[in-house]
Scaffold this motif. Structure first.
Motif, PDB file in Angstrom:
ATOM      1  N   LEU A  43     -10.382  27.098  10.404  1.00  0.00           N
ATOM      2  CA  LEU A  43     -10.263  25.842  11.136  1.00  0.00           C
ATOM      3  C   LEU A  43      -8.902  25.725  11.825  1.00  0.00           C
ATOM      4  N   CYS A  44      -7.855  26.175  11.166  1.00  0.00           N
ATOM      5  CA  CYS A  44      -6.529  26.159  11.785  1.00  0.00           C
ATOM      6  C   CYS A  44      -6.491  27.059  13.010  1.00  0.00           C
ATOM      7  N   GLU A  45      -7.137  28.212  12.921  1.00  0.00           N
ATOM      8  CA  GLU A  45      -7.193  29.115  14.067  1.00  0.00           C
ATOM      9  C   GLU A  45      -7.962  28.481  15.222  1.00  0.00           C
ATOM     10  N   LYS A  46      -9.063  27.791  14.902  1.00  0.00           N
ATOM     11  CA  LYS A  46      -9.821  27.107  15.951  1.00  0.00           C
ATOM     12  C   LYS A  46      -8.969  26.019  16.606  1.00  0.00           C
ATOM     13  N   LEU A  47      -8.231  25.267  15.794  1.00  0.00           N
ATOM     14  CA  LEU A  47      -7.359  24.233  16.348  1.00  0.00           C
ATOM     15  C   LEU A  47      -6.288  24.839  17.240  1.00  0.00           C
ATOM     16  N   ASP A  48      -5.722  25.948  16.821  1.00  0.00           N
ATOM     17  CA  ASP A  48      -4.712  26.620  17.644  1.00  0.00           C
ATOM     18  C   ASP A  48      -5.301  27.055  18.988  1.00  0.00           C
ATOM     19  N   ARG A  49      -6.504  27.649  18.942  1.00  0.00           N
ATOM     20  CA  ARG A  49      -7.146  28.086  20.175  1.00  0.00           C
ATOM     21  C   ARG A  49      -7.477  26.895  21.076  1.00  0.00           C
ATOM     22  N   ALA A  50      -7.966  25.812  20.487  1.00  0.00           N
ATOM     23  CA  ALA A  50      -8.286  24.620  21.275  1.00  0.00           C
ATOM     24  C   ALA A  50      -7.016  24.039  21.890  1.00  0.00           C
ATOM     25  N   GLY A  51      -5.943  24.015  21.120  1.00  0.00           N
ATOM     26  CA  GLY A  51      -4.670  23.522  21.648  1.00  0.00           C
ATOM     27  C   GLY A  51      -4.182  24.367  22.805  1.00  0.00           C
ATOM     28  N   ALA A  52      -4.343  25.665  22.708  1.00  0.00           N
ATOM     29  CA  ALA A  52      -3.924  26.567  23.781  1.00  0.00           C
ATOM     30  C   ALA A  52      -4.763  26.322  25.031  1.00  0.00           C
ATOM     31  N   ARG A  53      -6.066  26.100  24.843  1.00  0.00           N
ATOM     32  CA  ARG A  53      -6.923  25.824  26.001  1.00  0.00           C
ATOM     33  C   ARG A  53      -6.540  24.499  26.660  1.00  0.00           C
ATOM     34  N   ILE A  54      -6.233  23.505  25.858  1.00  0.00           N
ATOM     35  CA  ILE A  54      -5.810  22.208  26.410  1.00  0.00           C
ATOM     36  C   ILE A  54      -4.505  22.366  27.177  1.00  0.00           C
ATOM     37  N   GLU A  55      -3.575  23.123  26.605  1.00  0.00           N
ATOM     38  CA  GLU A  55      -2.305  23.373  27.304  1.00  0.00           C
ATOM     39  C   GLU A  55      -2.548  24.049  28.649  1.00  0.00           C
ATOM     40  N   ALA A  56      -3.462  25.022  28.671  1.00  0.00           N
ATOM     41  CA  ALA A  56      -3.767  25.744  29.911  1.00  0.00           C
ATOM     42  C   ALA A  56      -4.352  24.800  30.953  1.00  0.00           C
ATOM     43  N   VAL A  57      -5.230  23.912  30.533  1.00  0.00           N
ATOM     44  CA  VAL A  57      -5.829  22.953  31.462  1.00  0.00           C
ATOM     45  C   VAL A  57      -4.761  21.992  31.981  1.00  0.00           C
ATOM     46  N   LEU A  58      -3.893  21.517  31.090  1.00  0.00           N
ATOM     47  CA  LEU A  58      -2.833  20.590  31.504  1.00  0.00           C
ATOM     48  C   LEU A  58      -1.885  21.240  32.492  1.00  0.00           C
ATOM     49  N   GLU A  59      -1.634  22.522  32.332  1.00  0.00           N
ATOM     50  CA  GLU A  59      -0.735  23.214  33.268  1.00  0.00           C
ATOM     51  C   GLU A  59      -1.359  23.324  34.662  1.00  0.00           C
TER      52      GLU A  59
END
Length: 64
Positions: A43-59
């Motif tokens: 679950l932590c890995e999924k959260l990390d991946r989701a956070g990275a995707r959100i960061e990419a979209v925000l950029e």
């Protein structure tokens, strides 16, 4: 004296039985903890991946 020995024997048998149950419970709990820790890592890995995707979209969003 015989009754005391019989009583001690009975108590010892109860202790041995209880020890066996507690040992089995402990093994079961250790297995559950290991599975839950593995689930937690996933679950932590999924959260990390989701956070990275959100960061990419925000950029990619234009600044206001």
């Amino acid at each position: 004296m015989d009754t005391e020995l019989a009583q001690l024997e009975s108590q010892l048998e109860q202790l041995i039985t209880l020890y066996g149950r507690l040992k089995a419970d402990c093994l079961d709990l250790r297995g559950r903890v290991a599975r839950l820790e593995a689930d937690n890592r996933q679950l932590c890995e999924k959260l990390d991946r989701a956070g990275a995707r959100i960061e990419a979209v925000l950029e990619k969003l234009p600044e206001a």
